[in-house]
Design a protein around this motif. Structure first.
Motif, PDB file in Angstrom:
ATOM      1  N   UNK A 298     -11.094  15.276  -6.387  1.00 29.65           N
ATOM      2  CA  UNK A 298     -10.529  14.085  -7.021  1.00 29.65           C
ATOM      3  C   UNK A 298     -10.756  12.871  -6.124  1.00 29.65           C
ATOM      4  N   UNK A 299     -10.946  11.709  -6.746  1.00 28.32           N
ATOM      5  CA  UNK A 299     -11.264  10.475  -6.019  1.00 28.32           C
ATOM      6  C   UNK A 299     -10.060   9.541  -6.040  1.00 28.32           C
ATOM      7  N   UNK A 300      -9.790   8.925  -4.903  1.00 31.54           N
ATOM      8  CA  UNK A 300      -8.684   7.968  -4.760  1.00 31.54           C
ATOM      9  C   UNK A 300      -8.864   6.799  -5.725  1.00 31.54           C
ATOM     10  N   UNK A 301      -7.749   6.226  -6.171  1.00 24.53           N
ATOM     11  CA  UNK A 301      -7.779   5.072  -7.071  1.00 24.53           C
ATOM     12  C   UNK A 301      -8.311   3.815  -6.389  1.00 24.53           C
ATOM     13  N   UNK A 302      -8.260   3.780  -5.052  1.00 19.68           N
ATOM     14  CA  UNK A 302      -8.531   2.521  -4.360  1.00 19.68           C
ATOM     15  C   UNK A 302      -9.705   2.569  -3.371  1.00 19.68           C
ATOM     16  N   UNK A 303     -10.095   3.762  -2.938  1.00 18.23           N
ATOM     17  CA  UNK A 303     -11.199   3.855  -1.989  1.00 18.23           C
ATOM     18  C   UNK A 303     -12.062   5.054  -2.345  1.00 18.23           C
ATOM     19  N   UNK A 304     -13.017   5.385  -1.489  1.00 22.67           N
ATOM     20  CA  UNK A 304     -13.971   6.443  -1.784  1.00 22.67           C
ATOM     21  C   UNK A 304     -13.517   7.815  -1.310  1.00 22.67           C
ATOM     22  N   UNK A 305     -12.302   7.900  -0.801  1.00 23.32           N
ATOM     23  CA  UNK A 305     -11.798   9.176  -0.286  1.00 23.32           C
ATOM     24  C   UNK A 305     -11.713  10.207  -1.405  1.00 23.32           C
ATOM     25  N   UNK A 306     -12.166  11.441  -1.099  1.00 22.04           N
ATOM     26  CA  UNK A 306     -12.082  12.541  -2.049  1.00 22.04           C
ATOM     27  C   UNK A 306     -11.313  13.699  -1.427  1.00 22.04           C
ATOM     28  N   UNK A 307     -10.549  14.401  -2.236  1.00 20.15           N
ATOM     29  CA  UNK A 307      -9.772  15.546  -1.762  1.00 20.15           C
ATOM     30  C   UNK A 307      -9.992  16.729  -2.678  1.00 20.15           C
ATOM     31  N   UNK A 308      -9.825  17.918  -2.120  1.00 19.26           N
ATOM     32  CA  UNK A 308     -10.071  19.133  -2.883  1.00 19.26           C
ATOM     33  C   UNK A 308      -8.819  19.653  -3.579  1.00 19.26           C
ATOM     34  N   UNK A 309      -7.666  19.094  -3.286  1.00 18.55           N
ATOM     35  CA  UNK A 309      -6.448  19.442  -4.025  1.00 18.55           C
ATOM     36  C   UNK A 309      -5.754  18.167  -4.452  1.00 18.55           C
ATOM     37  N   UNK A 310      -4.982  18.255  -5.517  1.00 17.97           N
ATOM     38  CA  UNK A 310      -4.320  17.061  -6.027  1.00 17.97           C
ATOM     39  C   UNK A 310      -3.227  16.581  -5.073  1.00 17.97           C
ATOM     40  N   UNK A 311      -2.537  17.527  -4.423  1.00 21.20           N
ATOM     41  CA  UNK A 311      -1.494  17.104  -3.492  1.00 21.20           C
ATOM     42  C   UNK A 311      -2.085  16.292  -2.351  1.00 21.20           C
ATOM     43  N   UNK A 312      -3.290  16.666  -1.923  1.00 17.53           N
ATOM     44  CA  UNK A 312      -3.946  15.913  -0.848  1.00 17.53           C
ATOM     45  C   UNK A 312      -4.283  14.496  -1.289  1.00 17.53           C
ATOM     46  N   UNK A 313      -4.747  14.342  -2.520  1.00 11.78           N
ATOM     47  CA  UNK A 313      -5.128  13.003  -2.969  1.00 11.78           C
ATOM     48  C   UNK A 313      -3.887  12.140  -3.193  1.00 11.78           C
ATOM     49  N   UNK A 314      -2.792  12.738  -3.706  1.00  4.64           N
ATOM     50  CA  UNK A 314      -1.544  11.989  -3.866  1.00  4.64           C
ATOM     51  C   UNK A 314      -1.001  11.554  -2.503  1.00  4.64           C
ATOM     52  N   UNK A 315      -1.056  12.471  -1.523  1.00  2.00           N
ATOM     53  CA  UNK A 315      -0.574  12.148  -0.168  1.00  2.00           C
ATOM     54  C   UNK A 315      -1.428  11.041   0.444  1.00  2.00           C
ATOM     55  N   UNK A 316      -2.745  11.128   0.261  1.00  2.00           N
ATOM     56  CA  UNK A 316      -3.638  10.081   0.796  1.00  2.00           C
ATOM     57  C   UNK A 316      -3.296   8.721   0.206  1.00  2.00           C
ATOM     58  N   UNK A 317      -3.141   8.638  -1.112  1.00  2.00           N
ATOM     59  CA  UNK A 317      -2.855   7.339  -1.738  1.00  2.00           C
ATOM     60  C   UNK A 317      -1.518   6.780  -1.269  1.00  2.00           C
ATOM     61  N   UNK A 318      -0.553   7.659  -1.045  1.00  2.00           N
ATOM     62  CA  UNK A 318       0.765   7.200  -0.599  1.00  2.00           C
ATOM     63  C   UNK A 318       0.726   6.720   0.846  1.00  2.00           C
ATOM     64  N   UNK A 319       0.066   7.498   1.729  1.00  2.00           N
ATOM     65  CA  UNK A 319       0.074   7.160   3.152  1.00  2.00           C
ATOM     66  C   UNK A 319      -0.942   6.070   3.497  1.00  2.00           C
ATOM     67  N   UNK A 320      -2.127   6.092   2.869  1.00  2.00           N
ATOM     68  CA  UNK A 320      -3.178   5.135   3.221  1.00  2.00           C
ATOM     69  C   UNK A 320      -3.044   3.814   2.480  1.00  2.00           C
ATOM     70  N   UNK A 321      -2.477   3.842   1.265  1.00  2.00           N
ATOM     71  CA  UNK A 321      -2.440   2.631   0.453  1.00  2.00           C
ATOM     72  C   UNK A 321      -1.036   2.226  -0.002  1.00  2.00           C
ATOM     73  N   UNK A 322      -0.060   3.085   0.220  1.00  2.00           N
ATOM     74  CA  UNK A 322       1.303   2.752  -0.219  1.00  2.00           C
ATOM     75  C   UNK A 322       1.490   2.859  -1.718  1.00  2.00           C
ATOM     76  N   UNK A 323       0.658   3.651  -2.379  1.00  2.00           N
ATOM     77  CA  UNK A 323       0.762   3.821  -3.832  1.00  2.00           C
ATOM     78  C   UNK A 323       1.297   5.212  -4.125  1.00  2.00           C
ATOM     79  N   UNK A 324       2.448   5.270  -4.795  1.00  2.00           N
ATOM     80  CA  UNK A 324       3.120   6.536  -5.073  1.00  2.00           C
ATOM     81  C   UNK A 324       3.162   6.752  -6.581  1.00  2.00           C
ATOM     82  N   UNK A 325       2.203   7.518  -7.089  1.00  2.00           N
ATOM     83  CA  UNK A 325       2.121   7.756  -8.531  1.00  2.00           C
ATOM     84  C   UNK A 325       3.303   8.573  -9.024  1.00  2.00           C
ATOM     85  N   UNK A 326       3.764   9.539  -8.226  1.00  2.00           N
ATOM     86  CA  UNK A 326       4.914  10.347  -8.624  1.00  2.00           C
ATOM     87  C   UNK A 326       6.158   9.473  -8.783  1.00  2.00           C
TER      88      UNK A 326
END
Length: 453
Positions: A298-326
């Motif tokens: 899955x690809x981040x909403x804001x950058x090119x970061x990709x993760x192999x699990x959804x929890x990783x991509x949610x954690x990345x968006x929250x920690x790297x960009x301050x975006x919390x979809x949950x």
């Protein structure tokens, strides 16, 4: 090639005029940005580089077939009409002429689905757009007839090439001369140079195919990875050492040269083959012991970061960009399809270098991301009527894995029965694929040709 400017099936006119005119979904690259190798090419086009004119369905405007995107933009912006699955229409020129005549006879609303934008907003801001697609039986029949006609032409061309005794070409690799029948050259290249483009009877427009390959070699381009080299010797060494004496299967430029791509409406050889594989699997024991799942990527909403699990991509968006979809889902009580529309809305705004919070437009994607971070707009959403629109049911990126794993709950499932606007368009029933394939007009045509021969 980066994730955000990668393979994008866009018509390329959503810039200065600020028009939201993405006609087809974008597409993330199939491999990470740092592994960019062979270029991805647009989806299959079996129409070839003809010189036919495409006419507007409503006015005298016309363009060449190579400029079809210009006419699609014109139809969208000037006449508010979108044609679904344009790339699957076998003869776009005849298709446009047919509907131009029909629209002169009857109003467009007799044929097209009407999509109202900003449906929950003020009446003066609402607009009606028209969708011409094969849900309409007349459109479906027209597409099938054009496909059948194209198939007949291709089969006739293939037979001419089979019987042609005037074939004369040099081998691309050793310059040995071949005359008489195309199979002699193709078999020579496969046997002597380990270069096979398939069985001769599977190929059509063979001379054009070989011209295309020769042109790439003349331009010092590898036929497989399509990289360009400084001289012919380096190219030959590369293709030999890397075992690149084959064509790039991902390059859909070659699709028009294989008969199988014309057999069923809207299907490539890969899809036909996968259906055949499924039918064989139906007759075998279901043994999944050696099955392994592919990573989600899955690809981040804001950058090119990709993760192999959804929890990783949610954690990345929250920690790297301050975006919390949950958190947004909980605070706004978003049902499943509202989450879908929100993700597609944000994807589209970022692609168009526009802040989704305040709608300010910027010159680049980096500029809008700096603005969002500096102004604290990361968790700021516009009024729900801005993004909770039917148009955002359609994915901005067609292979967006984020959409496949959005949270759903039993409560949301019960809510769907009470909220008609959240029910998406449902595809046609494909529960009995075998019966559909047996009744296919094109399959029947092939059977008839086989019995005649």
């Amino acid at each position: 090639m980066t994730v955000c400017d990668g393979v994008q099936r866009v018509c390329g006119f959503n810039g200065a005029d600020n028009q939201d005119s993405i006609l087809e979904p974008l597409c993330f690259p199939e491999q990470p940005a740092d592994g960019a190798g062979a270029p991805s090419v647009q989806g299959p086009s079996l129409q070839g580089p003809g010189t036919e004119l495409l006419v507007c369905l409503f006015c005298p405007e016309s363009v060449s077939l190579q400029q079809k995107d210009v006419l699609l933009k014109h139809l969208l912006l000037e006449h508010k009409l979108v044609i679904a699955d344009v790339k699957l229409i076998a003869d776009l020129s005849k298709y446009m002429l047919y509907w131009k005549g029909r629209f002169l006879e009857q109003p467009v609303t007799d044929f097209c689905s009407v999509i109202k934008t900003n449906s929950t907003g003020p009446v003066e801001k609402q607009e009606d757009y028209f969708l011409l697609c094969d849900v309409l039986p007349e459109d479906r029949i027209l597409r099938e007839r054009l496909q059948q006609k194209r198939l007949e032409e291709v089969l006739e061309q293939q037979q001419v090439e089979r019987d042609d005794g005037s074939f004369h070409r040099l081998c691309m690799f050793c310059s040995e001369e071949f005359a008489g029948n195309r199979s002699s050259l193709l078999n020579h290249m496969a046997r002597e140079h380990s270069f096979s483009i398939g069985l001769p009877d599977n190929i059509v427009y063979c001379n054009q195919f070989l011209d295309t390959l020769q042109r790439k070699l003349d331009n010092l381009q590898c036929l497989y990875c399509e990289k360009t080299f400084r001289d012919k010797t380096t190219l030959k060494d590369h293709m030999r050492k890397k075992a690149h004496r084959r064509i790039n299967a991902s390059n859909h430029e070659y699709d028009r040269f294989y008969v199988i791509n014309y057999l069923e409406l809207g299907k490539t050889w890969e899809e036909v083959q996968s259906e055949d594989d499924r039918e064989l699997a139906d007759d075998e024991d279901d043994d999944w012991s050696d099955w392994q799942a592919h990573p989600v990527s899955a690809v981040c909403l804001f950058c090119e970061h990709q993760s192999e699990t959804m929890e990783q991509i949610y954690t990345h968006m929250k920690e790297a960009h301050g975006f919390d979809l949950h958190k947004l889902r909980t605070e706004l009580n978003l049902r499943f399809y509202q989450q879908v529309k929100l993700v597609n809305f944000i994807r589209r705004q970022i692609h168009q270098s526009r802040c989704y919070g305040c709608q300010e437009k910027f010159d680049s994607r980096d500029a809008v991301l700096r603005h969002i971070a500096a102004e604290g707009h990361m968790m700021k959403l516009p009024d729900v009527s801005t993004w909770n629109q039917p148009q955002y049911y359609f994915p901005t990126y067609e292979n967006d894995a984020l959409l496949c794993t959005l949270s759903d709950s039993d409560e949301e499932e019960s809510d769907e029965t009470n909220h008609g606007e959240d029910v998406p368009v449902i595809a046609e029933d494909i529960s009995n694929l075998r019966a559909l394939k047996q009744s296919s007009v094109l399959n029947q045509l092939l059977k008839n040709r086989g019995s005649c021969s």
